[in-house]
Design an enzyme around this catalytic site. Structure first.
Site, mmCIF file in Angstrom:
data_model
loop_
_atom_site.group_PDB
_atom_site.id
_atom_site.type_symbol
_atom_site.label_atom_id
_atom_site.label_comp_id
_atom_site.label_asym_id
_atom_site.label_seq_id
_atom_site.Cartn_x
_atom_site.Cartn_y
_atom_site.Cartn_z
ATOM 1 N N SER A 1 27.621 47.118 41.416
ATOM 2 C CA SER A 1 26.226 47.353 41.481
ATOM 3 C C SER A 1 26.086 47.756 42.347
ATOM 4 C CB SER A 1 26.162 45.235 42.405
ATOM 5 O OG SER A 1 27.192 45.837 43.142
ATOM 6 N N HIS B 1 28.391 41.697 37.591
ATOM 7 C CA HIS B 1 30.156 41.863 37.460
ATOM 8 C C HIS B 1 30.238 40.427 35.853
ATOM 9 C CE1 HIS B 1 30.614 42.899 41.950
ATOM 10 N NE2 HIS B 1 30.502 44.214 41.325
ATOM 11 N N GLN C 1 26.582 37.414 43.171
ATOM 12 C CA GLN C 1 28.039 37.825 43.038
ATOM 13 C C GLN C 1 29.205 37.409 43.171
ATOM 14 O OE1 GLN C 1 27.346 42.844 42.750
ATOM 15 N NE2 GLN C 1 29.036 42.666 44.391
ATOM 16 N N GLU C 2 29.046 36.919 44.321
ATOM 17 C CA GLU C 2 31.305 36.374 44.729
ATOM 18 C C GLU C 2 30.402 35.477 45.202
ATOM 19 O OE1 GLU C 2 32.859 40.310 46.357
ATOM 20 O OE2 GLU C 2 31.602 41.119 44.888
ATOM 21 N N GLU D 1 35.867 41.827 38.691
ATOM 22 C CA GLU D 1 36.928 41.654 38.989
ATOM 23 C C GLU D 1 38.254 40.429 39.248
ATOM 24 O OE1 GLU D 1 34.820 41.609 43.289
ATOM 25 O OE2 GLU D 1 34.051 43.209 42.986
ATOM 26 N N ASP E 1 29.561 37.142 48.676
ATOM 27 C CA ASP E 1 28.497 38.317 48.287
ATOM 28 C C ASP E 1 27.613 38.327 47.700
ATOM 29 O OD1 ASP E 1 27.714 41.310 48.341
ATOM 30 O OD2 ASP E 1 29.462 41.436 47.255
ATOM 31 N N GLU F 1 28.052 38.891 52.664
ATOM 32 C CA GLU F 1 28.026 40.384 52.658
ATOM 33 C C GLU F 1 26.756 40.250 51.633
ATOM 34 O OE1 GLU F 1 31.183 42.274 50.683
ATOM 35 O OE2 GLU F 1 30.266 43.537 49.572
ATOM 36 N N ASP G 1 26.918 45.514 53.302
ATOM 37 C CA ASP G 1 27.448 46.701 51.684
ATOM 38 C C ASP G 1 26.731 47.591 51.162
ATOM 39 O OD1 ASP G 1 28.832 48.018 49.900
ATOM 40 O OD2 ASP G 1 28.526 46.411 48.961
ATOM 41 N N LYS H 1 33.972 50.973 52.206
ATOM 42 C CA LYS H 1 34.685 51.416 50.531
ATOM 43 C C LYS H 1 34.603 52.634 50.473
ATOM 44 C CE LYS H 1 31.915 48.136 48.268
ATOM 45 N NZ LYS H 1 30.950 47.256 46.801
ATOM 46 N N HIS I 1 37.775 46.884 47.721
ATOM 47 C CA HIS I 1 37.214 47.264 46.327
ATOM 48 C C HIS I 1 36.333 47.507 45.597
ATOM 49 C CE1 HIS I 1 37.854 43.553 44.454
ATOM 50 N NE2 HIS I 1 36.441 43.327 45.421
ATOM 51 N N LYS J 1 38.707 42.843 51.145
ATOM 52 C CA LYS J 1 38.766 42.863 49.974
ATOM 53 C C LYS J 1 38.950 43.038 48.910
ATOM 54 C CE LYS J 1 33.971 43.155 48.194
ATOM 55 N NZ LYS J 1 31.905 42.562 47.825
HETATM 56 P P1 PGA Z 1 30.486 47.061 43.183
HETATM 57 O O1 PGA Z 1 30.928 45.787 43.826
HETATM 58 O O2 PGA Z 1 31.778 47.421 43.468
HETATM 59 O O3 PGA Z 1 30.375 46.473 41.849
HETATM 60 O O4 PGA Z 1 28.939 47.706 43.468
HETATM 61 C C1 PGA Z 1 31.472 44.854 44.775
HETATM 62 C C2 PGA Z 1 30.310 44.547 46.131
HETATM 63 O O5 PGA Z 1 29.056 45.176 45.824
HETATM 64 O O6 PGA Z 1 30.955 44.100 47.008
HETATM 65 ZN ZN ZN Z 2 28.800 43.996 47.700
#
Ligand code: PGA
Ligand code: ZN
Length: 397
Positions: free
Chosen positions: A40, A144, A152-153, A194, A230, A271, A298, A323, A351, A374
């Site tokens: 993403s 994911h 997503q998370e 993940e 997230d 996030e 992010d 990142k 990550h 994270k």
């Molecule tokens: P990605 O997702 O590594 O697939 O971009 C992680 C995130 O969105 O934090």
């Molecule tokens: Zn993210």
């Protein structure tokens, strides 16, 4: 001085090829690192090229600029050479994947020459003693995992943990408890990219289950274990509204929804609650609940100091995800961390969904005193970082 750089294609955790770099120095130093990869990804990220192309371009443009001229221990010099060799704003010539692999491998070679651990080389003698709290993905969907939650998370956040080891094990316990609660409800669940559970349940049910699991684990371990999200809202955004399957939320409704979630679940962390260009929406949400939770950019900031600067000016969010592969070098990632810290924004080292056994981000978090990292909960490429933090804690604190 660097005496050689070799580049190869290796496997990431999804089985996709990624770039690995070896850096050798004249005095016998050695460092090896591999680039992670997102699914993403934000539209403003530095460019990841197909690994074969990235390797060929780096061999042609970057390696000759590094070998025999640059010191591995001088990270700023290494990273300036990488930018000079690339010549673009977003590493589209040599690929941010080649750049970040070389940048991290050079840092490790520099540490090796000094005989110091990587966190010590990056952080220096006057490094603080903060240790990051790991945020651990326990339920996930979005990009994911297919047919799972829209959000997503869902991230366990053991904010009261007395040590990084206890925090990592608390996250693992939340992950396990969520698995048991899903089984009790008769919901089968595979794992996403993940390592989080990826059940076919709606978001409301996921909130219930994760809240319950965090409560049970908190009782058991005797410190506060809460959770965060997230939302990766750019992936929900269709240009007009946020689309959760059949349910659609306008930007104003999305802000209300997130503010309500923060209050109802006392979320420690949210996030990307809004799409990656909505600085104004982030500012409104920050005004409403920024004193109660971390609102982390992010895809909004993509580890880019200029975009962060805009967020700081507008008070859009109060936290930035870091990142290194979004920006291409460790130096640029550290610039973003330092700008954040100076301006009261909380850096969260992260990550990617596609990872390797590389542990550089664990060292980066300790080196910079970042309050959070994270990096998932289970799965070898995730526990590689957590176990490295446990080892670092033995001699660093
Ligand atoms: P990605 O997702 O590594 O697939 O971009 C992680 C995130 O969105 O934090
Ligand atoms: Zn993210």
């Amino acid at each position: 001085r660097i005496s050689g750089v070799s580049l190869r294609r290796v496997l990431d955790s999804r089985g996709n090829p990624t770039v690995e770099a070896d850096v050798l120095t004249v005095s016998g130093g050695f460092g090896r690192a591999a680039a992670p990869s997102g699914a993403s990804t934000g539209e403003h990220e530095a460019i990841e090229l197909p690994p074969g192309e990235a390797i060929a371009a780096a061999r042609k443009h970057a390696v000759p600029r590094l070998v025999e001229t640059v010191h591995a221990g001088n990270q700023r010099e290494v990273d300036a050479a990488l930018r000079g060799a690339d010549g673009t704003e977003n590493f589209s010539e040599i690929g941010a994947n080649s750049a970040v692999a070389i940048s991290m491998a050079a840092a490790k070679a520099g540490a090796d020459v000094l005989g110091a651990p990587l966190y010590q080389h990056l952080g220096g003698a006057f490094r603080g003693e903060n240790f990051p709290v790991p945020l651990g993905n326990v339920v996930g969907g979005g990009e994911h995992a297919a047919d799972a939650t829209h959000i997503q998370e869902f991230l366990a956040a053991p904010v009261g943990a007395p040590s990084v080891a206890e925090a990592a094990f608390a996250n693992a316990a939340v992950h396990e408890t969520v698995g048991e609660l899903l089984t009790e409800r008769g919901v089968p669940a595979a794992k996403g990219d993940e390592g989080a559970w990826a059940p076919a349940i709606d978001d409301a049910e996921a909130f219930e289950i994760v809240a319950e699991a965090c409560e049970r684990v908190a009782e058991d371990v005797g410190f506060e274990v809460t959770f965060g999200l997230d939302m990766a809202a750019s992936e929900l955004w269709n240009g007009d509204a946020y689309q959760y399957g059949e349910t659609s939320r306008s930007p104003a409704e999305q802000i209300d929804y997130v503010a309500d979630l923060v209050e109802e679940y006392e979320l420690a962390y949210v996030e990307d609650p809004l799409e990656e260009n909505d600085f104004a929406g982030f500012a409104e949400l920050t005004d409403r609940v920024g004193d109660r939770t971390l609102l982390c950019g992010d895809d909004l900031f993509v580890t880019n100091t200029e975009r962060l600067q805009q967020g700081i000016e507008m008070a859009a969010g109060n936290s930035i995800l870091i990142k290194p592969n979004q920006i291409g070098t460790l130096s640029l990632a550290v610039d973003a961390i330092e700008t954040a810290t100076r301006n009261g924004f909380t850096p969260v080292i992260s990550h990617r969904s596609g990872e390797t056994e590389d542990t550089t981000i664990a060292h980066l978090a300790v080196a910079t005193g970042a309050p959070f990292i994270k990096t998932g909960t289970v799965g070898g490429e995730r526990t590689a970082k957590l176990n490295e933090l446990i080892r670092i804690a033995e001699d660093a604190v």
